[in-house]
Design an enzyme around this catalytic site. Structure first.
Site, PDB file in Angstrom:
ATOM      1  CE  LYS A  94      -4.532   0.880   0.401  1.00 43.97           C
ATOM      2  NZ  LYS A  94      -5.687   0.006   0.173  1.00 43.97           N
TER       3      LYS A  94
ATOM      4  CB  THR B  51     -14.323  -1.228  -5.144  1.00 45.73           C
ATOM      5  OG1 THR B  51     -13.034  -1.164  -5.768  1.00 45.73           O
ATOM      6  CG2 THR B  51     -14.163  -1.694  -3.707  1.00 45.73           C
TER       7      THR B  51
ATOM      8  CB  SER C 180      -6.419  -4.071  -9.934  1.00 46.33           C
ATOM      9  OG  SER C 180      -6.706  -2.735  -9.653  1.00 46.33           O
TER      10      SER C 180
END
Ligand SMILES: NC(=O)C1=CN([C@@H]2O[C@H](COP(=O)(O)OP(=O)(O)OC[C@H]3O[C@@H](n4cnc5c(N)ncnc54)[C@H](O)[C@@H]3O)[C@@H](O)[C@H]2O)C=CC1
Ligand SMILES: O=C(O)CCC(=O)C(=O)O
Length: 428
Positions: free
Chosen positions: A112, A196, A361
């Protein structure tokens, strides 16, 4: 906050995340060395990004890229632009990515990134300079088979476009697969914009089928009208639910008979407070000024889709929903989850519920590596199928272990895959 004796000051979010892993390791009967292998990231990069502001002065922004674990494949995870982000919270988010990618069966490890900045306070030119500066700063540690960033809170497809462009310029040739969630005109896929939220909606439907036989007519409340929240609202309504409330930092928009969520697709440029105001102005929704009122509404499903640590010991008593689906990362503290568990409220965990973003993704990355393009319908069908399979795998595991929470079942399933691969590779 307290010191861990390591390179960073820990936070409640990181402590909670590590606690959940420790619990998962114990419940799964896995060795303690395995917990140790996962309790610290493999690599952390701290960068300082200079930006020439519109007033002519140079301002420096601190940023990070945390690479947690790459036993399953290249590091993968979003980049957050937020004024309060800390390195420890970025570590927690990277750990969650390792689990999420494992659970989804993807060939990825977890990472991240973050920059401590309020993007809303930057002009478009300043934001572009910061985004390009961040891509240059992390370029030595990323690559299309090394570490593949994507958006998270405060970042979007345009920012990914600037970053992939900057990285490609550094390399001297186009590298489409190094960032995902790019705009469709720049090697992206149209599904990623809503992936999402679509995934959260699919998981909500599957959970509702188990709980009530169907999603049709169930009342849903959603916190956050950013990328995840607003597309969850749109898709969950398309799948049959009645979205009675949505919230953002300026309050809650409430309509007992259900909001007209088509407003979301008709106003793609709107999000957050401006979208909430549109529900009030154009859809006749009641405006409740206190944003936290979203948690105590009489609904069947509550979907926190904004930030972490929002359902806590001090407000969990007000929750009336029978099911909580975690659109955000880490929205429920362990203390709050214990209370919900005792009351029989089911919590569908983040690493399962919001995996649609990273699954999409992955599909985009597969397209990019092969310079291949799938159409929107085909891509959405693949995404839906992966999300449904993942949900059923976790649900079946949880059914066999009734004393576990659904999070336990998800974490143990994710950990087992990582452990097996570490063993096979001889890492532990
Ligand atoms: N963007 C993605 O693809 C993914 C995001 N997530 C997670 O989902 C969550 C939301 O991410 P995004 O939608 O991308 O961020 P975003 O930046 O697009 O939207 C977040 C929204 O939440 C609102 N918000 C912040 N604090 C709030 C509060 N206290 N009450 C109500 N609203 C509040 C903001 O005003 C903003 O509109 C985060 O936890 C993120 O890590 C998880 C998986 C993928
Ligand atoms: O699509 C990605 O790689 C990022 C997803 C992400 O950051 C998340 O699931 O929290």
């Amino acid at each position: 906050m307290s010191h861990t004796g390591g390179a960073y000051i820990t936070t409640a979010f990181l402590e909670n995340t590590l606690y959940m892993i420790k619990r998962g390791v114990e419940l799964g009967g896995l060795p303690v060395e395995f917990y140790e292998a996962l309790s610290k990231p493999k690599r952390i990069l701290i960068v300082n990004i200079p930006v020439k502001m519109d007033n002519g002065k140079i301002q420096y922004f601190e940023g990070y890229r945390v690479q947690h674990c790459d036993v399953l494949g290249p590091f993968k995870g979003g980049v957050r632009f937020h004024p309060e982000v800390t390195l420890a919270d970025d570590v927690a988010l990277a750990v969650l990515m390792t689990l999420k990618n494992s659970l989804a069966g993807l060939p990825y490890g977890g990472a991240k990134g973050a920059v401590r900045v309020d993007p809303k306070k930057l002009s478009q030119r300043e934001l572009e300079e910061l985004s390009r500066g961040y891509a240059r700063a992390i370029a030595p540690l990323i690559g299309d088979v090394v570490d593949i960033p994507a958006p998270d809170v405060g970042t979007n497809a345009q920012i990914m476009a600037w970053m992939v462009d900057e990285y490609s310029k550094l390399k001297g040739y186009n590298v489409p697969g190094v960032f995902t969630s790019k705009p469709p005109e720049l090697w992206g896929n149209p599904v990623r914009e809503y992936a999402t939220g679509f995934g959260v909606a699919v998981v909500t439907r599957e959970m509702a089928k188990k709980q009530w036989g169907q999603l049709e007519g169930k009342m849903v409340a959603i916190q956050g009208l950013g990328n995840v929240g607003r597309w969850t609202a749109y898709w969950v309504a398309k799948l049959g639910a009645k979205v009675v409330a949505v919230s953002d930092i300026n309050g809650v928009a409430y309509k007992k008979d259900g909001l007209n969520t088509d407003i979301i697709a008709e106003n793609r440029g709107l999000s957050g407070p401006s979208l909430l105001e549109t529900f009030v102005a154009k859809d006749g929704a009641e405006h409740i000024r206190n944003p936290d009122a979203i948690f105590s509404l009489e609904v069947d499903v509550l979907i926190p889709a904004a930030i972490e640590n929002v359902i806590r010991g001090d407000n969990v008593g007000g929750v009336r929903a029978r099911v909580v689906v975690e659109g955000a990362n880490g929205p429920t503290t362990p203390e709050a989850e214990r209370v919900l568990y005792q009351r029989g409220v089911l919590v569908v965990p983040d690493i399962l519920a919001n995996a649609g973003g990273v699954v999409m993704s992955y599909l985009e990355w597969v397209e990019n590596l092969q310079w291949y393009i799938w159409d929107e319908e085909e891509t959405r069908r693949r995404l839906e199928s992966i999300m449904t399979t993942n949900f059923n795998r976790v649900y079946q595991r949880w059914e066999r272990e009734k004393q576990w929470t659904m999070r336990d079942a998800a974490i143990v399933t994710a950990l087992e895959r990582i452990y097996k691969t570490m063993k096979t590779r001889g890492w532990i």
